[in-house]
Write an enzyme that holds these catalytic residues in place. Sequence first.
Site, PDB file in Angstrom:
ATOM      1  N   SER A  63     -52.003 -56.228  78.583  1.00  0.00           N
ATOM      2  CA  SER A  63     -51.977 -56.005  77.183  1.00  0.00           C
ATOM      3  C   SER A  63     -53.070 -56.304  75.973  1.00  0.00           C
ATOM      4  O   SER A  63     -53.156 -56.304  74.759  1.00  0.00           O
ATOM      5  CB  SER A  63     -51.077 -55.734  76.506  1.00  0.00           C
ATOM      6  OG  SER A  63     -50.970 -53.936  76.544  1.00  0.00           O
ATOM      7  N   SER A 122     -51.723 -51.651  76.035  1.00  0.00           N
ATOM      8  CA  SER A 122     -51.917 -51.409  74.708  1.00  0.00           C
ATOM      9  C   SER A 122     -52.276 -51.711  73.336  1.00  0.00           C
ATOM     10  O   SER A 122     -52.482 -50.949  72.353  1.00  0.00           O
ATOM     11  CB  SER A 122     -50.330 -51.761  74.842  1.00  0.00           C
ATOM     12  OG  SER A 122     -50.063 -52.964  74.161  1.00  0.00           O
ATOM     13  N   LYS A 156     -51.823 -56.646  65.628  1.00  0.00           N
ATOM     14  CA  LYS A 156     -50.914 -55.408  66.023  1.00  0.00           C
ATOM     15  C   LYS A 156     -49.830 -54.805  65.481  1.00  0.00           C
ATOM     16  O   LYS A 156     -48.843 -56.065  64.779  1.00  0.00           O
ATOM     17  CB  LYS A 156     -50.779 -56.134  67.905  1.00  0.00           C
ATOM     18  CG  LYS A 156     -50.761 -54.724  68.998  1.00  0.00           C
ATOM     19  CD  LYS A 156     -50.769 -55.590  69.937  1.00  0.00           C
ATOM     20  CE  LYS A 156     -49.851 -55.095  71.317  1.00  0.00           C
ATOM     21  NZ  LYS A 156     -49.732 -55.108  71.918  1.00  0.00           N
TER      22      LYS A 156
HETATM   23  N1  GLN Z   1     -50.219 -51.861  80.976  1.00  0.00           N
HETATM   24  C1  GLN Z   1     -49.119 -52.966  80.789  1.00  0.00           C
HETATM   25  C2  GLN Z   1     -47.949 -51.511  80.830  1.00  0.00           C
HETATM   26  O1  GLN Z   1     -48.375 -50.156  80.380  1.00  0.00           O
HETATM   27  C3  GLN Z   1     -49.020 -53.576  80.439  1.00  0.00           C
HETATM   28  C4  GLN Z   1     -48.779 -53.027  79.064  1.00  0.00           C
HETATM   29  C5  GLN Z   1     -48.438 -54.919  77.883  1.00  0.00           C
HETATM   30  O2  GLN Z   1     -48.776 -55.794  78.486  1.00  0.00           O
HETATM   31  N2  GLN Z   1     -47.928 -54.510  76.893  1.00  0.00           N
HETATM   32  O3  GLN Z   1     -46.750 -51.685  81.178  1.00  0.00           O
END
Ligand code: GLN
Length: 497
Positions: A179, A155, A80
């Site tokens: 994410s 994400s 990532k």
């Molecule tokens: N979807 C969640 C957010 O927008 C979690 C994102 C994540 O785990 N990085 O914050």
Amino acid sequence: MADLIRLTAAELAARVASGDVSAVEVTEAHLARIDAVDEKVHAFLHVDREGALAQARAVDDKRAKGEPLGPLAGVPLALKDIFTTEGVPTTVGSKILEGWIPPYDATVTKRLKAAGIVILGKTNMDEFAMGSSTENSAFGPTGNPWDLTRIPGGSGGGSAASLASFEAPLAIGTDTGGSIRQPAAVTGTVGVKPTYGGVSRYGMVAFSSSLDQGGPCARTVLDAALLHAVIAGHDPLDSTSIDAPVPPVVEAARAGTAEGLRVGVVKEFRGEGFQAGVMRRFDESVALLRELGAEIVELSCPSFEAALAAYYLIAPSECSSNLARFDAIRYGLRVGDDGARSAEEVTSLTREAGFGPEVKRRIILGTYALSSGYYEAYYGSAQKARTLVVRDFARAFEQVDVVLAPTTPTTAFPIGERADDPMAMYRADLCTIPVNLAGIAAMSLPCGLAPEDGLPVGLQIIAPAMADDRLYRVGAAVEAAFRARWGHPILEEAPAL
Ligand code: GLN
């Protein structure tokens, strides 16, 4: 070559170790797959062809000299783009870091390299890991390999999509609110959020430091465990890193049993907003665990209702502070530096141009929640709600060994469907966020396809802090049982690309 991309990481490592195939051949097969399909999938922001082949050659040289190889040596991985990589661009999916070449490796990157794992490149993500669909990337969305018109989750959509499209057998994600697990669920892959502090955050670009956690992504439970063992463990460079032995995740994944296990099912995780096919697969999974010898206990966790709201105060508050470092002075983008403008003006023009709308929304929300006069009402209340979530889990784990939940309320939604509706987007993490607030461990693994749309459904297993091995013990048992019945959704029903 084509069959090499279908193998698990464990199988690939064994074939490299035996000399049946070279690490260079394995790497070339995956690079060829990326060339063939990534234009459609867009899992990668950057492919490091030369670096990957050099790492593979180093593994082959070591083997030729008879030196010992690690358990995943020669296996390719998709990283990532939130982890720094020396000499290789790291953007966090943002224009503000476009063109930045980090001068150092994150601890996770270092450990991967030391293990002989071949880093193929950096994967697409929502900007600063804020999002649930990868649509917030400044570099365009990623497609879900099951249906390219749908989101791969976020994400870490790029990491999950690279696995489901057979571009890589292993990937790394980060999970602040879901994410790793949510992309795993909607792509039919396995993703684990380790206990907070289990994997070093050094060199992992910060979003919300009290929630962020790196973790393994793979197509099988054993592969995830092998990768977990490589990246986990104490790091003096991260002050929240846990100084204790890593839970025995690989042994647990190899043992794979649910016999005599007490499994909790949270009654709040169903009802309005939950897709019928997702709940059907979830109920079947609960029945399967009963057949495997587990005792099912119904639980109530009333404070989970406040978890989403608490998260969307705490995460933006921490992000408003963390993202202050992107000031156009130290590194990354610089806009309007014409010699006449003040440093403040340049900072402001750069942040205006460099951050996307979701990142700006969160900085504004967080700054507001932390401002004097509102601090107690917003940030303070959110911290109290967080404590209640911690207590609900503590009570649950007095009665059960693991908690079972759906990973996501729905399967992958179409690209664009929730792009202008932040609240709908936030609800994708309804079932994953409580775990981050409590700092505990959870896994998502595939539990079949939803009957109404034929898309993957994720089953979430949740364990107490530092009991990450339980995820793998139960996960491996469930995976083996599913496989015996229906075949593995990803390995045998590969999406057509
Ligand atoms: N979807 C969640 C957010 O927008 C979690 C994102 C994540 O785990 N990085 O914050």
